[in-house]
Design an enzyme around this catalytic site. Structure first.
Site, PDB file in Angstrom:
ATOM      1  CE  LYS A  26      -4.101  -2.079   0.515  1.00 10.09           C
ATOM      2  NZ  LYS A  26      -3.696  -3.415   0.018  1.00 10.09           N
TER       3      LYS A  26
HETATM    4  C1  LIG Z   1      -4.181  -4.303  -0.839  1.00  8.95           C
HETATM    5  C2  LIG Z   1      -3.390  -5.474  -1.168  1.00  8.95           C
HETATM    6  C3  LIG Z   1      -3.630  -6.270  -2.325  1.00  8.95           C
HETATM    7  C4  LIG Z   1      -4.760  -6.047  -3.303  1.00  8.95           C
HETATM    8  O1  LIG Z   1      -5.084  -4.741  -3.614  1.00  8.95           O
HETATM    9  P1  LIG Z   1      -6.530  -4.399  -4.231  1.00  8.95           P
HETATM   10  O2  LIG Z   1      -6.619  -2.936  -4.171  1.00  8.95           O
HETATM   11  O3  LIG Z   1      -7.505  -5.099  -3.365  1.00  8.95           O
HETATM   12  O4  LIG Z   1      -6.509  -4.937  -5.598  1.00  8.95           O
HETATM   13  C5  LIG Z   1      -2.794  -7.338  -2.577  1.00  8.95           C
HETATM   14  N1  LIG Z   1      -1.807  -7.637  -1.743  1.00  8.95           N
HETATM   15  C6  LIG Z   1      -1.536  -6.919  -0.638  1.00  8.95           C
HETATM   16  C7  LIG Z   1      -0.420  -7.304   0.233  1.00  8.95           C
HETATM   17  C8  LIG Z   1      -2.313  -5.823  -0.312  1.00  8.95           C
HETATM   18  O5  LIG Z   1      -2.028  -5.117   0.790  1.00  8.95           O
END
Ligand SMILES: *Cc1c(COP(=O)(O)O)cnc(C)c1O
Length: 424
Positions: free
Chosen positions: A118
């Site tokens: 993120k």
């Molecule tokens: C948020 C996240 C995702 C997926 O992101 P989306 O916005 O739901 O597509 C995948 N892996 C990790 C580790 C994440 O924190």
């Protein structure tokens, strides 16, 4: 570039980037989308390849961002990108790639301040918010709920940003000790952690309740940094461009990507990059047991669940894919009225829409390259063990979901890379 809601009337002239930057949902309940996607031609891509080699990730981020945020003066936008993707923040290089066995590559997205994927989008958002707030002479109180990743990434991105205060609700005792330490050790009056006696949904309900009070929201300048924010999506387009350039170093060609996703954020960025002309072949969508999206791409039925199942890839534990409407907007020829009718009742509870009979659904794989699959706890363990044995590399569980599904769709002789959310 101007932006319209996925539920807008045709002919809506739209708003510039800076006007939608601080907003979540559009007033009509839709999500903001650019009026059209800018295009990247092969020549531009070669220019960016040189730029990446000579000036690094931030320079490419600037080139991509300026296509979407042309209302920010270039020198300012360049500074924003340089600060967001500085070596002190993400190391050097930003988003390195590693080649694994069988034509598979991993793109490392977790080298940011909180070791969470993120960070990639949130660091840019912090810079953009600070810039726009100071230009407007406004302040923002960000109210959010987190089960871990998003909260700490948001706090580290907003920490010390002028005019911004963060109030983050988390379920007491339910985050990992690592995430608790990350968040609760921040000693800054503008970062306020509130531990709620309950589960994540209780935290989210509180946030929703506050947000339902429109006058309170305005009075206290409340905002959010949730995954429907357009700037977060566009920040993610950049690592597809950079990942592509790194994997195809010198050679060019087409590559497939396998993408772990829950809210349709990560894969939405891949879809946009492909629509812009980045030579991506298949977009392999990988979910965990919360397979709302996989079910849609296999059957044409989008069925919101009443609650998410807790899994060992928790950052993809969702009951509803909050960015999915963006894809539906493209799928139905950017017809806001059609999107409005599809999502009309906001799918309360465990509502469902069935698009299986439409020609648009039938053409998805061919037209958009999207194929999908899901992975289970057992698959995750087996994939992590197999890759550790074979490549001496320990995958995080979300990446393992993508590797598992990506291998299923691997095409002989093709190259595939997977954005790898965690690598520590
Ligand atoms: C948020 C996240 C995702 C997926 O992101 P989306 O916005 O739901 O597509 C995948 N892996 C990790 C580790 C994440 O924190």
């Amino acid at each position: 570039m101007r932006y319209v809601s996925t539920r807008s009337e045709s002919g809506d002239p739209g708003l510039p980037f800076c006007d939608i930057l601080l907003q979540g949902l559009a007033p009509d309940g839709g999500l903001y989308m650019p009026l059209q996607y800018p295009s990247i031609d092969p020549h531009t891509l070669e220019v960016w390849r040189t730029l990446l080699t000579e000036h690094g990730y931030a320079a490419v981020a600037f080139e991509v961002l300026r296509l979407f945020a042309d209302d920010i003066p270039e020198a300012d936008l360049r500074g924003i990108c340089e600060r967001a993707y500085a070596t002190e923040v993400f190391g050097d290089p930003v988003v390195p790639v590693t080649e694994m066995e069988g034509g598979l590559w991993l793109a490392h997205l977790s080298n940011g301040p909180t070791a969470a994927f993120k960070d990639m989008a949130m660091q840019l958002l912090g810079q953009l918010f600070e810039y726009e707030l100071s230009r407007r002479g406004q302040v923002l109180n960000i109210l959010g709920a987190t089960s871990g990743d998003t909260g700490s990434a948001a706090e580290y991105a907003m920490l010390g940003r002028h005019g911004i205060t963060v109030f983050m609700l988390s379920p007491q005792g339910r985050m990992s000790p690592f995430q608790q330490a990350q968040m609760f050790s921040l000693n800054d009056p503008r970062i306020v952690n509130l531990a709620v006696d309950g589960v994540f949904d209780d935290c989210q309900d509180l946030v929703k309740e506050v947000n339902a009070d429109a006058s309170f929201k305005v009075r206290h300048s409340l905002g959010a940094v949730n995954s429907i924010n357009w700037a977060r999506v566009v920040a993610q387009v950049v690592y597809y461009v950079v990942g592509y350039l790194r994997v195809t170093a010198e050679t060019g060609g087409v590559i497939d990507v396998s993408v772990p996703t829950g809210n349709f954020g990560n894969i939405c960025a891949a879809h946009i990059a492909r629509q812009m002309g980045l030579p991506l072949g298949q977009l392999v969508l990988a979910t965990n047991e919360n397979n709302v999206l996989d079910e849609f791409f296999r059957t044409g039925v989008y069925r919101v669940r009443s609650s998410a199942e807790e899994t060992s890839s928790p950052s993809m534990d969702i009951s509803k894919a909050s960015n999915f409407e963006r894809f539906i907007f493209d799928l139905f020829g950017r017809d806001g009225a059609r999107v409005r009718s599809i999502f009309a009742a906001d799918l309360p509870g465990s509502g469902a829409v069935d698009l299986s009979g439409t020609p648009e659904f039938a053409a998805i794989a061919q037209r958009y390259g999207i194929v999908s699959g899901s992975s289970s706890h057992a698959d995750r363990l087996a994939t992590i063990a197999q890759v550790a044995d074979h490549d001496g590399y320990v995958l995080d569980p979300h990446t393992a979901d993508a590797v598992k599904v990506g291998r299923h769709y691997a095409r002989p002789g093709s190259r595939c890379w997977s954005p790898k959310p965690h690598c520590r």
